[in-house]
Structure formats: structure tokens, C-alpha cells
Enzyme design. Structure first.
Site, PDB file in Angstrom:
ATOM      1  N   SER A 143       0.845  -1.193   0.000  1.00 56.03           N
ATOM      2  CA  SER A 143       0.000   0.000   0.000  1.00 56.03           C
ATOM      3  C   SER A 143       0.878   1.238   0.000  1.00 56.03           C
ATOM      4  CB  SER A 143      -0.891   0.008   1.251  1.00 56.03           C
ATOM      5  OG  SER A 143      -1.543   1.246   1.434  1.00 56.03           O
ATOM      6  N   TYR A 166      -3.169  -0.036  10.690  1.00 60.66           N
ATOM      7  CA  TYR A 166      -3.122  -0.359   9.266  1.00 60.66           C
ATOM      8  C   TYR A 166      -1.746  -0.060   8.683  1.00 60.66           C
ATOM      9  CZ  TYR A 166      -4.200  -0.275   4.279  1.00 60.66           C
ATOM     10  OH  TYR A 166      -4.193  -0.508   2.929  1.00 60.66           O
TER      11      TYR A 166
END
EC number: 1.3.1.29
Length: 259
Positions: free
Chosen positions: A140, A153
Site C-alpha cells: 500500500s 493499518y
């Protein structure tokens, strides 16, 4: 099944995973897919009829990952690429939340975003070694920069970077290991059930498109189909044969900071 390439994809029922199924099918691959529920299975069956090998289950369950690989081999005969793509978001969960909420969310996020990758790769590895295949993980923009999620996250996606480097080194020269870091992409990514975010979807957040536009130098929010090309490159035996331990960012420049 001859020499046709075979790819197995987790998190294949929505978002980037669903677009990966479409793209690899269009590129001539045989595809097996792990989805989390019957609704996603029905969606794939409607679009692809019986062209896919589909497994419904929890990506955190090692037996489910083993089932995915077994059914892939039973149907297609071999495996060339495993794509670890399943993931959840934390909806900017703050460290100031009650510890019980943080702890349970951390465990769930790391189980899906990190441990399930280890599990899937472990299950696929014996078959990938037979074919000198490859692994591609979904990292990501949050693997490289803050602002794309909360600390749970972001920590999970930073862990993926370490996994790519360590496994690329460990498994060379038999198996290549790489990742793609999407960012600024509007998907149906949900959150952790532990924090009560499992019914939420990123694409439904008010103002999400404008927020991404403001964070992205290229000035627009991507769709899943905009970010899948690097996966095809990394999976390719021809174009990707000299690539391992590499993470390709495709984030509209988001990791560079605001323009």
C-alpha cells in the site's frame, strides 16, 4: 492444461482482487480465487461462469489456503503465481481509543493483512518451487507514508515490505517475491469487525474522491482497473523474470506528499 499460466488470488471477490481476476483472465491465465462469502462467489460465477476455480472461506484459516492450492492443482495441474491480496482497513483508528478496541483491531488487521500472506505463501510454496513461480503481495501507499490509515493499518502494511525483502532473499533463486503498493484507489475495502467497521466500505465514505484528489499530485482518485498493470508485469515469466524483492508503487504520486 499444457503450458498455460495459472494464478491464484486471495481477496478476489471485490475491489482490486476482482479486477485482478478480470485482468489475468483477459491475459490468458487460468485463475483460482479465494473469496470470503457466497455472495462474492455468486458474483464471480455470474461473470465468469465455470471458468474459475473458486474457494469460499476465511483467508486467516490455513486449511482454507491449503484447500485453495489443492483445488488449483487438482483442476489446472500446476501453479505459476500466488497473489496475496486480501486486506482490511482500520478507518483511521486512533491509539487514543480504549485498549481493548485497539488490541482486538490490531490482532484482526495483522491476521488478515500480514499473517494470512504468510499462510497463503506457505501453502503455495511447494507448488511454486516446482514451477519456479512467483509471489506478488498487495502492499500500500501506507507501506511508505503516513496519512493513508491509522497506525494499526500502516504498521501492517510496513510489515509487508519486510516480508517481501526477507522472502525474496530466502526463496531465491527458485521463487521470485515482489509486491505492488496501490494508493489513492477507491474500493469497497472494509474495516475490522473488532472495531465495528466490517459493514463499512471505503467507497461509501462521504467525500472520499475529493479527499484523495487533494492528497494526490496527479489530481484524481484511481479505480481498481487503474492499478493492476504492475501485478501482470511481476507475474510474467518473460517481463518479470529478473525482478525480485521489488515493490512497485502505483499511487498517483501520493507518497510524495501534497502538491
Amino acid at each position: 492444461m499444457g503450458n498455460q499460466q495459472v494464478v491464484s488470488i486471495t481477496g478476489a471477490g471485490s475491489g482490486i482482487g476482482l479486477e485482478l481476476v478480470r485482468s489475468f483472465k483477459s491475459a490468458g491465465y487460468y485463475v483460482s480465487a479465494l473469496v470470503r462469502n457466497e455472495e462474492q462467489e455468486a458474483l464471480l460465477c455470474k461473470e465468469f461462469k465455470d471458468a474459475l476455480e473458486i474457494v469460499v472461506g476465511d483467508v486467516r484459516d490455513h486449511a482454507t489456503n491449503e484447500k485453495l492450492i489443492k483445488q488449483t492443482i487438482d483442476r489446472f495441474g500446476h501453479l505459476d503465481c500466488f497473489i496475496a491480496n486480501a486486506g482490511i482497513w482500520d478507518y483511521m483508528l486512533s491509539i487514543e481509543e480504549p485498549w481493548e478496541k485497539i488490541s482486538s483491531s490490531f490482532d484482526e488487521i495483522f491476521d488478515i493483512n500480514v499473517k494470512s500472506y504468510f499462510s497463503g505463501i506457505s501453502a503455495a510454496l511447494p507448488e511454486l518451487k516446482k514451477t519456479n513461480g512467483s509471489v506478488v503481495m498487495t502492499a500500500s501507499v501506507s507501506s511508505h507514508a503516513v496519512g493513508g490509515g491509522g497506525s494499526c493499518y500502516i504498521a501492517s502494511k510496513h510489515a509487508v515490505l519486510g516480508m517481501v525483502k526477507a522472502l525474496a532473499y530466502e526463496l531465491a533463486p527458485e521463487v521470485r517475491v515482489n509486491a505492488v503498493s496501490p494508493g489513492g484507489t477507491v474500493t469497497s475495502l472494509c474495516g475490522s469487525a473488532s472495531a465495528g467497521f466490517d459493514k463499512m466500505h471505503m467507497k461509501d465514505m462521504p467525500g472520499i474522491d475529493d479527499m484523495i484528489k487533494g492528497l494526490t499530485p496527479l489530481g484524481f482518485a484511481a479505480k481498481p482497473e487503474d492499478v493492476v498493470a504492475p501485478y501482470l508485469l511481476l507475474a510474467s515469466r518473460k517481463q518479470g523474470k529478473f525482478i525480485t524483492g521489488t515493490v512497485i508503487s502505483i499511487d498517483g504520486g501520493m507518497a510524495l506528499g501534497r502538491k
